[in-house]
Design a protein around this motif. Structure first.
Motif, mmCIF file in Angstrom:
data_model
loop_
_atom_site.group_PDB
_atom_site.id
_atom_site.type_symbol
_atom_site.label_atom_id
_atom_site.label_comp_id
_atom_site.label_asym_id
_atom_site.label_seq_id
_atom_site.Cartn_x
_atom_site.Cartn_y
_atom_site.Cartn_z
ATOM 1 N N ASP A 82 0.716 -1.290 0.043
ATOM 2 C CA ASP A 82 0.110 0.000 0.081
ATOM 3 C C ASP A 82 0.976 1.085 -0.049
ATOM 4 O OD1 ASP A 82 -2.147 -1.717 -0.156
ATOM 5 O OD2 ASP A 82 -3.094 -0.776 1.846
ATOM 6 N N LEU A 83 1.839 1.267 1.066
ATOM 7 C CA LEU A 83 2.880 2.266 0.724
ATOM 8 C C LEU A 83 3.633 2.589 -0.449
ATOM 9 C CD1 LEU A 83 4.519 1.669 4.368
ATOM 10 C CD2 LEU A 83 2.348 3.426 3.566
ATOM 11 N N ILE A 84 3.984 1.467 -1.103
ATOM 12 C CA ILE A 84 4.605 1.561 -2.449
ATOM 13 C C ILE A 84 3.791 2.014 -3.259
ATOM 14 C CG2 ILE A 84 5.551 0.148 -4.242
ATOM 15 C CD1 ILE A 84 6.803 -1.711 -1.718
ATOM 16 N N ARG A 85 2.376 1.782 -3.496
ATOM 17 C CA ARG A 85 1.650 1.889 -4.377
ATOM 18 C C ARG A 85 1.384 3.521 -4.507
ATOM 19 N NH1 ARG A 85 -4.023 0.823 -2.247
ATOM 20 N NH2 ARG A 85 -3.510 2.892 -1.183
ATOM 21 N N ASP A 86 1.544 3.946 -3.403
ATOM 22 C CA ASP A 86 1.326 5.623 -3.484
ATOM 23 C C ASP A 86 2.483 6.349 -3.961
ATOM 24 O OD1 ASP A 86 -1.105 5.476 -1.992
ATOM 25 O OD2 ASP A 86 -0.175 5.586 -0.025
ATOM 26 N N GLU A 87 3.735 5.556 -4.020
ATOM 27 C CA GLU A 87 4.881 6.156 -4.537
ATOM 28 C C GLU A 87 5.138 5.768 -6.108
ATOM 29 O OE1 GLU A 87 6.564 8.313 -2.806
ATOM 30 O OE2 GLU A 87 5.299 8.252 -1.013
ATOM 31 N N VAL A 88 4.287 4.812 -6.369
ATOM 32 C CA VAL A 88 4.413 4.400 -7.914
ATOM 33 C C VAL A 88 4.228 5.424 -8.895
ATOM 34 C CG1 VAL A 88 3.931 2.494 -9.507
ATOM 35 C CG2 VAL A 88 4.685 2.004 -7.323
ATOM 36 N N SER A 89 4.741 5.708 -9.797
ATOM 37 C CA SER A 89 4.541 6.724 -10.949
ATOM 38 C C SER A 89 3.704 6.089 -12.080
ATOM 39 C CB SER A 89 5.452 7.499 -11.374
ATOM 40 O OG SER A 89 6.675 6.524 -11.921
ATOM 41 N N ALA A 113 0.465 0.975 -10.294
ATOM 42 C CA ALA A 113 -0.118 1.284 -8.931
ATOM 43 C C ALA A 113 -1.441 0.472 -9.066
ATOM 44 C CB ALA A 113 -0.608 2.789 -9.041
#
Length: 233
Positions: free
Chosen positions: A173-180, A185
């Motif tokens: 979930d944290l990585i999803r918010d940072e994926v461009s 995402a």
């Protein structure tokens, strides 16, 4: 399968494992209840249940770490693989024993809803949906960690692997918010157990979430059976 379920469930209460799991879960959830409900004079049970769901990530490896890894460590897995009971029945029996402990724990947390009902108001239908998502999510973690228990050589390694895998699911979930990349995402959101639980926490019955979480659990149960079958061969 029923005999295996009864044996494993009984073992939870003949060893410290079941008491440790139940005790730690209720201790931590009581602290969460005090901080988010009692201290703030709030009746926001869905938010509290969402906070409790993170305890599955931390504690489900405790339920599963010995179920298959201990059999391998003690060399009793050879007896299981040559017994007249099928691998499917063995895996399902062990899984259902862990899920039963999970359900007992979830039932015990009903005391928090009872406290809110005494001093405020609860909505039974909404609460039932909240708890459905809560329980299904726990079942997913148990299935994943059971598979890892079958892959590990000792219960300690199984617990470490389980916690690591559960933590990675949370990190998604944290990585999803940072994926461009939008597609990446969206994929991470689709796979996230926490995103799937959000409609339940809002009191919305999500059949897509139910199907996904049942499928998630079934997938890892099948993978566990296939892994044990390869070892038998």
């Amino acid at each position: 399968m029923r005999a295996i379920w009864k044996r494993e469930l009984k073992s939870y209460f003949e060893t410290p494992v079941g008491y440790a799991f139940l005790g730690v879960f209720l201790l931590v959830s009581s602290l969460l209840f005090y901080g988010s409900i009692l201290r703030q004079h709030s009746g926001d049970l869905p938010t509290f249940i969402g906070q409790m769901s993170y305890l599955w990530m931390l504690l489900s490896p405790v339920l599963t770490m010995r179920l298959l890894a201990e059999e391998k460590q003690k060399r009793t897995d050879q007896l299981l693989r040559t017994s007249p009971v099928s691998l499917t029945e063995i895996v399902l029996g062990k899984y259902l024993a862990a899920v039963t402990m999970l359900l007992i724990t979830a039932l015990a947390t009903g005391m928090y809803a009872a406290v809110v009902a005494i001093y405020g108001r609860i909505y039974p239908a909404e609460l039932a949906v909240n708890y459905l998502g809560f329980v299904l999510q726990g079942c997913c973690f148990v299935a994943l960690d059971l598979y890892l228990s079958g892959c590990a050589g000792t219960p300690v390694i199984a617990a470490v692997m389980g916690f690591g895998a559960n933590f990675l699911l949370w990190m998604m979930d944290l990585i999803r918010d940072e994926v461009s990349l939008p597609w990446a995402a969206e994929t991470l959101e689709f796979l996230s157990l926490y995103s799937r639980n959000e409609p339940f926490l809002m009191g919305q019955m999500s059949w897509a979430g139910v199907v996904y979480e049942i499928s998630f659990s079934a997938l890892f149960l099948v993978l566990t059976i296939l892994h044990l079958d390869r070892r038998r061969g």
